[in-house]
Design a protein around this motif. Structure first.
Motif, PDB file in Angstrom:
ATOM      1  N   VAL A 170       0.853  -1.278  -0.054  1.00  0.00           N
ATOM      2  CA  VAL A 170       0.034  -0.038  -0.050  1.00  0.00           C
ATOM      3  C   VAL A 170       0.925   1.128  -0.107  1.00  0.00           C
ATOM      4  O   VAL A 170       0.595   2.181  -0.919  1.00  0.00           O
ATOM      5  N   ALA A 171       2.032   1.558   0.984  1.00  0.00           N
ATOM      6  CA  ALA A 171       2.702   2.366   1.006  1.00  0.00           C
ATOM      7  C   ALA A 171       3.691   2.443  -0.455  1.00  0.00           C
ATOM      8  O   ALA A 171       3.998   3.630  -0.845  1.00  0.00           O
ATOM      9  N   TRP A 172       4.126   1.388  -0.983  1.00  0.00           N
ATOM     10  CA  TRP A 172       4.656   1.202  -2.220  1.00  0.00           C
ATOM     11  C   TRP A 172       3.879   1.984  -3.276  1.00  0.00           C
ATOM     12  O   TRP A 172       4.618   2.929  -3.955  1.00  0.00           O
ATOM     13  N   LEU A 173       2.782   1.540  -3.459  1.00  0.00           N
ATOM     14  CA  LEU A 173       1.960   2.108  -4.618  1.00  0.00           C
ATOM     15  C   LEU A 173       1.508   3.696  -4.210  1.00  0.00           C
ATOM     16  O   LEU A 173       1.443   4.430  -5.027  1.00  0.00           O
ATOM     17  N   ALA A 174       1.416   3.916  -3.121  1.00  0.00           N
ATOM     18  CA  ALA A 174       1.220   5.469  -2.746  1.00  0.00           C
ATOM     19  C   ALA A 174       2.466   6.322  -3.185  1.00  0.00           C
ATOM     20  O   ALA A 174       2.034   7.546  -3.624  1.00  0.00           O
ATOM     21  N   ARG A 175       3.457   5.847  -3.002  1.00  0.00           N
ATOM     22  CA  ARG A 175       4.699   6.599  -3.867  1.00  0.00           C
ATOM     23  C   ARG A 175       4.489   6.965  -5.418  1.00  0.00           C
ATOM     24  O   ARG A 175       5.132   8.019  -5.760  1.00  0.00           O
ATOM     25  N   TYR A 176       3.593   6.239  -6.086  1.00  0.00           N
ATOM     26  CA  TYR A 176       3.482   6.283  -7.446  1.00  0.00           C
ATOM     27  C   TYR A 176       2.101   7.066  -7.498  1.00  0.00           C
ATOM     28  O   TYR A 176       1.697   7.338  -8.756  1.00  0.00           O
ATOM     29  N   GLY A 177       1.473   7.389  -6.764  1.00  0.00           N
ATOM     30  CA  GLY A 177      -0.115   8.200  -6.885  1.00  0.00           C
ATOM     31  C   GLY A 177      -1.411   7.325  -7.033  1.00  0.00           C
ATOM     32  O   GLY A 177      -2.234   7.628  -7.369  1.00  0.00           O
ATOM     33  N   TRP A 178      -0.998   6.187  -6.206  1.00  0.00           N
ATOM     34  CA  TRP A 178      -2.093   5.288  -5.995  1.00  0.00           C
ATOM     35  C   TRP A 178      -2.676   5.148  -4.774  1.00  0.00           C
ATOM     36  O   TRP A 178      -1.789   5.040  -3.800  1.00  0.00           O
ATOM     37  N   ARG A 179      -3.924   5.053  -4.523  1.00  0.00           N
ATOM     38  CA  ARG A 179      -4.541   4.789  -3.175  1.00  0.00           C
ATOM     39  C   ARG A 179      -5.104   3.462  -3.305  1.00  0.00           C
ATOM     40  O   ARG A 179      -6.029   3.002  -4.029  1.00  0.00           O
ATOM     41  N   ALA A 180      -4.266   2.663  -2.448  1.00  0.00           N
ATOM     42  CA  ALA A 180      -4.524   1.227  -2.512  1.00  0.00           C
ATOM     43  C   ALA A 180      -5.096   0.453  -1.284  1.00  0.00           C
ATOM     44  O   ALA A 180      -5.152   0.981  -0.146  1.00  0.00           O
ATOM     45  N   THR A 181      -5.348  -0.778  -1.737  1.00  0.00           N
ATOM     46  CA  THR A 181      -5.904  -1.365  -0.430  1.00  0.00           C
ATOM     47  C   THR A 181      -5.426  -2.921  -0.732  1.00  0.00           C
ATOM     48  O   THR A 181      -5.412  -3.641  -1.760  1.00  0.00           O
ATOM     49  N   ALA A 182      -4.889  -3.633   0.346  1.00  0.00           N
ATOM     50  CA  ALA A 182      -4.412  -4.764   0.380  1.00  0.00           C
ATOM     51  C   ALA A 182      -5.363  -5.878   1.033  1.00  0.00           C
ATOM     52  O   ALA A 182      -6.012  -5.499   2.061  1.00  0.00           O
ATOM     53  N   TYR A 183      -5.543  -7.033   0.300  1.00  0.00           N
ATOM     54  CA  TYR A 183      -6.404  -7.989   0.898  1.00  0.00           C
ATOM     55  C   TYR A 183      -5.497  -9.259   1.186  1.00  0.00           C
ATOM     56  O   TYR A 183      -4.656  -9.749   0.435  1.00  0.00           O
ATOM     57  N   ASP A 184      -5.990  -9.913   2.259  1.00  0.00           N
ATOM     58  CA  ASP A 184      -5.508 -11.360   2.581  1.00  0.00           C
ATOM     59  C   ASP A 184      -6.191 -12.336   1.792  1.00  0.00           C
ATOM     60  O   ASP A 184      -7.511 -12.467   1.831  1.00  0.00           O
ATOM     61  N   PRO A 185      -5.546 -13.300   1.018  1.00  0.00           N
ATOM     62  CA  PRO A 185      -6.189 -14.400   0.307  1.00  0.00           C
ATOM     63  C   PRO A 185      -6.980 -15.453   1.118  1.00  0.00           C
ATOM     64  O   PRO A 185      -7.963 -15.716   0.606  1.00  0.00           O
ATOM     65  N   ALA A 186      -6.659 -15.500   2.424  1.00  0.00           N
ATOM     66  CA  ALA A 186      -7.295 -16.321   3.173  1.00  0.00           C
ATOM     67  C   ALA A 186      -8.667 -15.887   3.412  1.00  0.00           C
ATOM     68  O   ALA A 186      -9.810 -16.367   3.441  1.00  0.00           O
ATOM     69  N   GLU A 187      -8.620 -14.562   3.728  1.00  0.00           N
ATOM     70  CA  GLU A 187      -9.921 -13.632   4.003  1.00  0.00           C
ATOM     71  C   GLU A 187     -10.914 -13.654   2.678  1.00  0.00           C
ATOM     72  O   GLU A 187     -12.131 -13.800   2.605  1.00  0.00           O
ATOM     73  N   ARG A 188     -10.322 -13.476   1.415  1.00  0.00           N
ATOM     74  CA  ARG A 188     -11.065 -13.550   0.252  1.00  0.00           C
ATOM     75  C   ARG A 188     -11.653 -14.981   0.054  1.00  0.00           C
ATOM     76  O   ARG A 188     -12.777 -15.203  -0.505  1.00  0.00           O
TER      77      ARG A 188
END
Length: 283
Positions: free
Chosen positions: A237-255
Motif C-alpha cells: 500500500v505504501a509502495w503504490l502510494a509513492r506512485y500516486g495510487w490509493r491502494a487496499t491490500a487483501y488477505d487471500p485467506a480472507e478472500r
C-alpha cells in the motif's frame, strides 16, 4: 492445427501452462469460483498431462496443493476487480504479462471495452494459434513487448490511449522481475494512468519469498522457484502510494472465506502473504 503453427512457450512461459492446468481443474468443480472453458485447449496444444500421485515427490505435492488452492482465489479476486473497474468507467484494460489469461473471452465486457494483452512473442504466438477460431467478448489487442524494455511505446503503437482511464492487471508477474525492474514498471504505469484509473496486482512479501527459496532450494520445484527474482515491498500500500495510487491490500485467506472456502490455507507452512492481493485507484 499443425505442429508448426503452435510453438509451445519455454522457460517462464511454461509456468503459464501450469496456471492453465489449475484453472482447468477449478472449472471442473461443482463449486467453481469461475469458469475457464478455454484452459484445456492450452494443455492439449502443449501436450500436457497431469502427473500421477506416485510421480509427485512429497514436497512437490505440497507445493502443487498450495498453487491449486491459491491461484483460483487470485483469479476470482481479479475477475471481480475488473468488473468493478469497468463499472467505474474504465473501458481500456491492460493485462501485463498476460500469459494464457482468457478474460478477453470468458468475461462479459461492457460495450466499447478494449483489452490489451502484453507479453513476449512466443506467448502471444502460442495463444493466438490455439484460440484462432474463438471470438473474444471485447476488442482484444495482443501486444508483443518485453516488460523489461520499452513496452509503453509498443502499447501506444497498438492503440492505447494514455488520456483514457485504464484498468491495469499484473497477475503473478512481479516475482519474475528484479526490484529495479518492478520500480521501472510502476513508474511507466503511473505515467500512462490518468486519475480514475485502476490497478490490481498480486504480491509476495520478502519473508515468504526467502522461506520458499530456502525450502525448495534443492527440490524438484527448484526449476520454478529459481525463476523468481524478487518480492514486492513488505507494505504494497505504501509502495503504490509513492506512485500516486490509493491502494487496499487483501488477505487471500480472507478472500477465500468470502468465496465460500474458509480455512483454505491453514494447513500450509508458507501460505500466501496476508497482503498478497492488491487493488488501487489513481489519484
Amino acid at each position: 492445427m499443425s505442429d508448426d503453427e503452435v510453438r509451445v512457450p519455454t522457460g517462464v512461459g511454461m509456468t503459464a501452462i501450469g496456471v492453465a492446468a489449475i484453472r482447468a481443474h477449478e472449472s471442473r468443480r461443482d463449486d467453481r469460483l469461475f469458469d475457464d472453458p478455454l484452459a484445456t485447449r492450452f494443455l492439449a496444444a502443449a501436450g500436457w498431462t497431469a502427473p500421477t500421485a506416485a510421480e509427485i515427490e512429497p514436497r512437490r505435492a505440497r507445493w502443487r496443493m498450495l498453487l491449486v488452492a491459491s491461484i483460483p482465489i487470485r483469479t476470482r479476486f481479479l475477475d471481480d476487480y475488473l468488473r468493478a473497474a469497468t463499472d467505474a468507467g474504465c473501458r481500456q484494460v491492460v493485462l501485463l504479462g498476460a500469459g494464457l489469461d482468457t478474460r478477453a473471452y470468458r468475461l462479459a465486457w461492457p460495450d466499447g471495452t478494449r483489452l490489451f494483452e502484453v507479453d513476449l512473442p512466443d506467448m502471444v504466438g502460442f495463444k493466438n494459434a490455439v484460440l484462432s477460431d474463438v471470438t473474444p467478448s471485447c476488442d482484444r489487442v495482443p501486444v508483443i513487448a518485453d516488460l523489461t524494455d520499452d513496452w509503453p511505446t509498443a502499447l501506444k503503437t497498438a492503440g492505447f490511449d494514455p488520456t483514457a482511464p485504464t484498468a491495469w492487471v499484473a497477475e503473478g508477474l512481479l516475482v519474475y522481475l528484479t526490484e529495479e525492474q518492478n520500480e521501472s514498471l510502476l513508474t511507466d504505469i503511473a505515467a500512462l494512468s490518468v486519475p480514475g484509473s485502476h490497478l490490481a496486482l498480486t504480491s509476495l512479501d520478502p519473508g515468504r519469498l526467502d522461506a520458499i527459496r530456502e525450502r525448495h532450494a534443492d527440490g524438484p520445484t527448484h526449476s520454478v522457484v529459481r525463476l523468481w527474482r524478487s518480492s514486492a515491498p513488505e507494505d504494497p500500500v505504501a509502495w503504490l502510494a509513492r506512485y500516486g495510487w490509493r491502494a487496499t491490500a487483501y488477505d487471500p485467506a480472507e478472500r477465500a472465506a468470502s468465496y465460500g472456502r474458509p480455512n483454505l490455507f491453514d494447513a500450509f507452512e508458507n501460505p500466501p502473504s496476508s497482503r498478497g492481493l492488491v487493488s488501487a485507484v489513481r489519484i
